[in-house]
Design a protein around this motif. Structure first.
Motif, PDB file in Angstrom:
ATOM      1  N   VAL A 285       0.840  -1.216   0.000  1.00  0.00           N
ATOM      2  CA  VAL A 285       0.000   0.000   0.000  1.00  0.00           C
ATOM      3  C   VAL A 285       0.871   1.262   0.000  1.00  0.00           C
ATOM      4  O   VAL A 285       0.769   2.101  -0.896  1.00  0.00           O
TER       5      VAL A 285
ATOM      6  N   GLY B   8      -6.055   8.961   5.242  1.00  0.00           N
ATOM      7  CA  GLY B   8      -6.038   8.616   3.815  1.00  0.00           C
ATOM      8  C   GLY B   8      -5.728   7.150   3.610  1.00  0.00           C
ATOM      9  O   GLY B   8      -5.899   6.332   4.520  1.00  0.00           O
ATOM     10  N   ARG B   9      -5.214   6.856   2.427  1.00  0.00           N
ATOM     11  CA  ARG B   9      -5.076   5.470   1.968  1.00  0.00           C
ATOM     12  C   ARG B   9      -4.235   4.597   2.920  1.00  0.00           C
ATOM     13  O   ARG B   9      -4.676   3.536   3.343  1.00  0.00           O
ATOM     14  N   VAL B  10      -3.031   5.053   3.262  1.00  0.00           N
ATOM     15  CA  VAL B  10      -2.140   4.179   4.031  1.00  0.00           C
ATOM     16  C   VAL B  10      -2.628   4.047   5.484  1.00  0.00           C
ATOM     17  O   VAL B  10      -2.720   2.940   6.025  1.00  0.00           O
TER      18      VAL B  10
ATOM     19  N   GLU C 256      -5.557   4.450   6.631  1.00  0.00           N
ATOM     20  CA  GLU C 256      -6.806   3.680   6.678  1.00  0.00           C
ATOM     21  C   GLU C 256      -6.505   2.187   6.566  1.00  0.00           C
ATOM     22  O   GLU C 256      -7.055   1.369   7.315  1.00  0.00           O
ATOM     23  N   GLY C 257      -5.579   1.846   5.661  1.00  0.00           N
ATOM     24  CA  GLY C 257      -5.182   0.428   5.547  1.00  0.00           C
ATOM     25  C   GLY C 257      -4.591  -0.070   6.857  1.00  0.00           C
ATOM     26  O   GLY C 257      -4.876  -1.180   7.303  1.00  0.00           O
TER      27      GLY C 257
END
Ligand SMILES: Cc1cc2nc3c(=O)[nH]c(=O)nc-3n(C[C@H](O)[C@H](O)[C@H](O)COP(=O)(O)OP(=O)(O)OC[C@H]3O[C@@H](n4cnc5c(N)ncnc54)[C@H](O)[C@@H]3O)c2cc1C
Length: 277
Positions: A53, A78-80, A82-83
């Motif tokens: 990710v 954001g993306r990371v 949240e992952g």
């Protein structure tokens, strides 16, 4: 550390949900030798990889004396991040670090320490608060001012209660929007600074949080008589390499990752509030 760009694997040991969007991961390196050799100073950060990710800068929030693990408190933005919120004990992440320059502990020793934080801005300061609390005899009065937008955003409530019961430690909380149960003040954290009775000559101020909040706090502290070299703060910028090579976090002549993230106001006064370099 052999290769600054090569993450080492760490295993999640515990996961704590601090608020709906904030969680803490306690982890340790898979390799025992790497864990034993891991040493950091409060205010330093790791570059944490969620495999497949991406990689993000995250402060280390425990006391360096905890040699068997290290903690990261992360807000989902954001993306990371949240992952990462989906990670559970036994899962693995990549770690590069520790990187950067931490808080000026030698400068602070023997002085009264004022800590001013806003929002999750508290993460880079929590490690130094734990450090001060565990070595109470080495520091003077400790004052912690923590501000949040909404009173329900405050994490580590019990921890603040515990700290406030320590000898010569004062904790003042402020929230812009409050619920009925709120026991702190209503308003901005910077407003609390004016109420303090600082012993200016022996004070050092450590700030962390949104840049506008820190700029307002610095203005208040300077008007109370603190010199520029008594004011320190942690800066946040988008980072990629973490080691002063890529230039993403450059502010004027400084790289936040390598020369900071903690700076003395006298070093960066002309560049605060600047978005590009
Ligand atoms: C030295 C340092 C220490 C940090 N410590 C922590 C910590 O302890 N806990 C924590 O939750 N976060 C911390 N951060 C912030 C964290 O690195 C970012 O929130 C993270 O990069 C977001 O990645 P993402 O993929 O989840 O979100 P993205 O999708 O990359 O970003 C979401 C939004 O946030 C903005 N953004 C991303 N990173 C930053 C940044 N560094 N500064 C300002 N805006 C940004 C993006 O522009 C975008 O608008 C720290 C940052 C630095 C530089």
């Amino acid at each position: 550390m052999s290769d600054l760009y090569l993450p080492r694997t760490a295993v999640i040991d515990q996961r704590t949900q601090e608020s709906p969007t904030i969680f803490t991961l306690r982890m340790q390196f898979e390799d025992d030798h790497a864990q034993q050799a891991f040493d950091f100073s409060p205010g330093q950060f790791n570059m944490v990889t969620l495999f497949g990710v991406g990689e993000i800068a995250i402060s280390i929030v425990n006391d360096p004396q905890d040699s068997h693990f290290f903690d990261h408190t992360i807000r989902v933005v954001g993306r990371v991040s949240e992952g990462m919120s989906g990670l559970r004990p036994g899962d693995r992440v990549g770690i590069r670090g520790p990187f950067g320059r931490g808080w000026p502990l030698d400068e602070a020793r023997g002085k009264d320490v004022l800590l001013v934080t806003g929002g999750l801005g508290c993460a880079p300061l929590v490690s130094v608060i734990r450090y001060l609390m565990n070595r109470r005899d080495q520091f003077g009065h400790i004052t912690i001012l923590q501000g949040v937008k909404h009173s329900s955003d405050l994490i580590w409530r019990e921890q603040y209660d515990i700290w406030s019961r320590e000898h010569e430690v004062k904790v003042l909380l402020a929230a812009d929007v409050v619920t009925r149960e709120w026991r702190g003040q209503q308003g901005m954290v910077t407003e609390l600074i004016g109420e303090l009775n600082l012993r200016i000559g022996r004070a050092i101020a450590l700030l962390c949080g949104p840049e506008l909040m820190m700029m307002a706090a610095i203005a208040n502290l300077r008007s109370m008589g603190l010199a520029d070299n008594q004011i320190w703060f942690s800066m946040e910028r988008n980072m990629q390499c973490g080691v002063g090579q890529c230039g993403h976090c450059q502010i004027g002549p400084k790289y936040v990752c390598r020369d900071g993230p903690v700076f003395c106001y006298s070093e960066l006064a002309d560049f605060m509030g600047t978005k590009g370099f």
